[in-house]
Design an enzyme around this catalytic site. Structure first.
Site, PDB file in Angstrom:
ATOM      1  N   LYS A 189       0.899  -1.124   0.029  1.00 44.63           N
ATOM      2  CA  LYS A 189       0.072   0.007   0.086  1.00 44.63           C
ATOM      3  C   LYS A 189       0.894   1.157   0.042  1.00 44.63           C
ATOM      4  CE  LYS A 189      -3.937  -1.726   2.273  1.00 44.63           C
ATOM      5  NZ  LYS A 189      -4.498  -1.899   3.690  1.00 44.63           N
ATOM      6  N   HIS A 211       1.691   6.895   2.642  1.00 43.78           N
ATOM      7  CA  HIS A 211       1.305   8.114   2.616  1.00 43.78           C
ATOM      8  C   HIS A 211       1.466   9.089   3.586  1.00 43.78           C
ATOM      9  CE1 HIS A 211      -1.720   7.044   5.730  1.00 43.78           C
ATOM     10  NE2 HIS A 211      -1.891   5.885   5.057  1.00 43.78           N
ATOM     11  N   HIS A 217       1.794   8.145   7.496  1.00 46.41           N
ATOM     12  CA  HIS A 217       2.740   7.676   7.725  1.00 46.41           C
ATOM     13  C   HIS A 217       3.891   8.487   7.934  1.00 46.41           C
ATOM     14  CE1 HIS A 217       0.822   4.034   5.923  1.00 46.41           C
ATOM     15  NE2 HIS A 217       0.810   3.906   7.332  1.00 46.41           N
TER      16      HIS A 217
HETATM   17  N1  ARG Z   1       0.369  -0.182  10.038  1.00 42.77           N
HETATM   18  C1  ARG Z   1      -0.513   0.559  10.820  1.00 42.77           C
HETATM   19  C2  ARG Z   1      -1.219   1.522   9.926  1.00 42.77           C
HETATM   20  O1  ARG Z   1      -0.551   1.679   8.730  1.00 42.77           O
HETATM   21  C3  ARG Z   1       0.252   1.060  11.884  1.00 42.77           C
HETATM   22  C4  ARG Z   1       0.748   0.327  12.958  1.00 42.77           C
HETATM   23  C5  ARG Z   1       1.105   0.973  14.190  1.00 42.77           C
HETATM   24  N2  ARG Z   1       1.773   0.158  15.008  1.00 42.77           N
HETATM   25  C6  ARG Z   1       1.137  -0.958  15.938  1.00 42.77           C
HETATM   26  N3  ARG Z   1       2.019  -1.420  16.803  1.00 42.77           N
HETATM   27  N4  ARG Z   1      -0.027  -1.220  15.733  1.00 42.77           N
HETATM   28  O2  ARG Z   1      -2.319   2.106  10.351  1.00 42.77           O
END
Ligand code: ARG
Length: 569
Positions: free
Chosen positions: A126, A129, A132
């Site tokens: 993905k 963006h 992030h």
């Molecule tokens: N990959 C997730 C997202 O893009 C964020 C992960 C954050 N870290 C965690 N330990 N949940 O929404």
């Protein structure tokens, strides 16, 4: 350096029967410099001493001795005592520290403490963006600042590399992989496949079932599914790396969600033993109603596959054991507030030490939107971060071409200014605030921006270059820097380490960004008020040294935020 708060607390403690350390926590730094360098509010004492704050302030004032050369003056204003520090002493303290410390503001207060920071965490296949970006930038700044204060810091990129969506992607790739140039432009092409397979799933229940099957196979280690999954992961990481290279981001661990695939059974086992894991419509859940959380935490879906939450629980267990953390920060958008509430609540059932539970902290941040509206993955109007950064660099280059066409290393400077502008804009306000991304605003050299700080730094450099020398500290007559503009700078520089501490207390890098703006502004005032290169050598030396000090702190502070300074711009 002398700790002035401590000195003031020591003086006050001689007059009232309260512990010095406690008194120290009462002391504030007044917003308005007219109210002294430090203020002691007497309101809290009023109850205890059964006297009005005003009276207490007067009493303390009468008793405080001013012969210790540190405090120059004490004044009563309302229920406050305003303390004025000996300016010359403070100037000497600050400039000598600058001269003697390679890394000004660095501390060891975090020694022996472990801080885990979970940040960035984009999702495989993905787009990386703008949401992030915020996590990457805020998390990166916290990482640097904790480290600078001596903490043992572990930066983890908890990649979204697992979950049912991979069952879909694998299916789509199986069906149409050849039609797409996945190798060439992985994220875009995989996104197209994902959209297409999602559509098909809605039309055809059998395909959806196949996708679920794929994810089960992946969890069981099926070689074919694993191979495709690995390919997606590798290609995506290559793409993400381009962004990380531009931002200068580094991580100590890349253990993403998939890393926990074999660590979840233990979590489920532990939870089962507590008797709190209950069946609900075929799924296994923990009800959190009695904890004031209305939505239950789903641990296992009805088809037997695990969830994002289960992986986070496994990660907590793993991180507690592996890193023995004092704090585990999760730099993730406020949209996931519920998720972390649930996970942190369920974590209490894992049987780990209370200290770990206390250390779990969600560090939420607001959304960034373009002036046209929210940037969402689902709606498809995503702005890719790589494009955004390239655009920032291009725009910075245009500005440089216009302002300083003969500059050397224009491309490198444009990169620092463009990327710095984006980073700073993400850090300049309270992180919880939603932001509207506006090119003109973030690149405005006169505004409260990254380029403004860089520009101020460059000005300090050009002053030093024009002078042709930096005097040694022994040559500085501190009395030459007692004017208001100089003293404001000295006070700010004195406070640098304290600012860094505040950042870690509130997990709020914007405290440092605001500080750098204040320092840059106070340098502009100084620069406007005072000629730096003058006849009088004593004055000149002192002013050059102050200029040098400002540059040093601006550069150190910017670096902690993840921003590189150009030498010229
Ligand atoms: N990959 C997730 C997202 O893009 C964020 C992960 C954050 N870290 C965690 N330990 N949940 O929404």
């Amino acid at each position: 350096m002398i700790n002035f708060k401590e000195e003031i607390a020591k003086e006050i403690s001689k007059t009232v029967n309260i512990d010095e350390k406690e008194l120290e926590t009462y002391i504030e730094i007044p917003k308005d410099t007219k109210n002294g360098d430090y203020a002691f509010p007497c309101f809290r004492l009023a109850k205890e001493l059964k006297k009005s704050p005003q009276l207490i302030a007067n009493d303390i004032k009468n008793e405080v001795k001013l012969d210790n050369k540190v405090i120059e003056k004490v004044e009563v204003a309302g229920g406050y005592l305003n303390f004025y520090i000996n300016k010359e002493l403070m100037t000497k303290e600050v400039l000598e520290e600058i001269a003697n410390k390679e890394e000004y503001g660095k501390a060891q207060i975090g020694n022996g403490k472990n801080i885990v920071i979970d940040y960035s965490a984009p999702n495989i296949a993905k787009p990386f963006h703008i949401g992030h970006l915020r996590s990457t930038v805020i998390g990166g700044a916290l990482y640097n600042i904790y480290k600078y204060l001596g903490y043992n810091t572990i930066g983890i990129n908890h990649l979204g590399d697992y979950g049912t969506q991979f069952g879909k992607l694998i299916e789509g790739y199986k069906l149409w992989g050849k039609e797409y140039e996945v190798e060439k432009d992985p994220i875009n092409e995989l996104t197209k496949i994902y959209i297409r397979i999602n559509k098909l799933c809605k039309e055809d229940e059998k395909i959806l079932e196949q996708c679920r099957m794929n994810f089960k196979l992946l969890e069981e280690g099926d070689p074919y599914c694993t191979e495709i999954w690995e390919k997606f992961r590798k290609l995506s990481l290559q793409e993400f790396q381009k962004v990380y290279d531009l931002l200068g981001s580094k991580f100590d661990s890349w253990n993403g969600e998939a890393f926990y695939s074999d660590k979840m059974p233990e979590v489920i086992q532990i939870l089962e033993k507590t008797g709190k894991l209950i069946e609900s419509q075929g799924a296994k859940i923990i009800d959190l109603e009695d904890k004031g959380i209305n939505t239950p935490c789903i641990i296992e879906k009805s088809n037997g596959s695990t969830t994002y939450a289960t992986r986070d629980l496994a990660a907590i267990l793993y991180r507690a054991r592996t890193y023995d953390f004092d704090k585990a920060l999760y730099v993730v958008s406020y949209e996931q507030t519920l998720h972390f509430k649930q996970v942190f609540e369920v974590a209490k059932l894992l049987g780990i030490d209370e200290k770990y539970i206390k250390g779990l902290i969600h560090v939420p941040f607001g959304m960034v939107s373009l002036p046209t509206g929210k940037m969402s993955t689902r709606e498809g109007n995503i702005v890719k971060l790589e494009d955004l950064l390239s655009e920032a660099i291009r725009r910075a280059k245009d500005i440089i071409e216009e302002k300083n066409p003969n500059l050397e290393n224009k491309d490198e400077v444009a990169k620092r200014v463009g990327v710095g502008a984006v980073i700073f804009s993400d850090l300049s306000n309270n992180r919880i605030k939603d932001e509207i991304f506006d090119w003109n605003q973030i690149l405005n050299f006169q505004g409260e921006t990254g380029p403004y700080i860089q520009y101020t730094y460059v000005r300090t450099r050009s002053v030093l270059e024009k002078a042709g020398y930096i005097p040694s500290i022994e040559e500085i007559d501190f009395k030459q820097l007692l004017d208001e503009a100089s003293n404001n700078i000295i006070k700010l520089i004195y406070n640098f380490q304290n600012i860094l501490k505040q950042v870690t207390e509130k997990e709020e890098p914007s405290i440092l960004s605001r500080y750098l703006i204040d320092l840059a502004k106070s340098f502009s005032n100084f620069y406007n008020d005072n000629k730096i290169l003058v006849e009088d050598k004593e004055i000149q030396n002192a002013r050059i040294y102050l200029t040098y000090s400002v540059g040093k702190v601006l550069k150190t502070g910017a670096k902690l935020l993840g921003i590189e300074m150009p030498n010229k711009m």
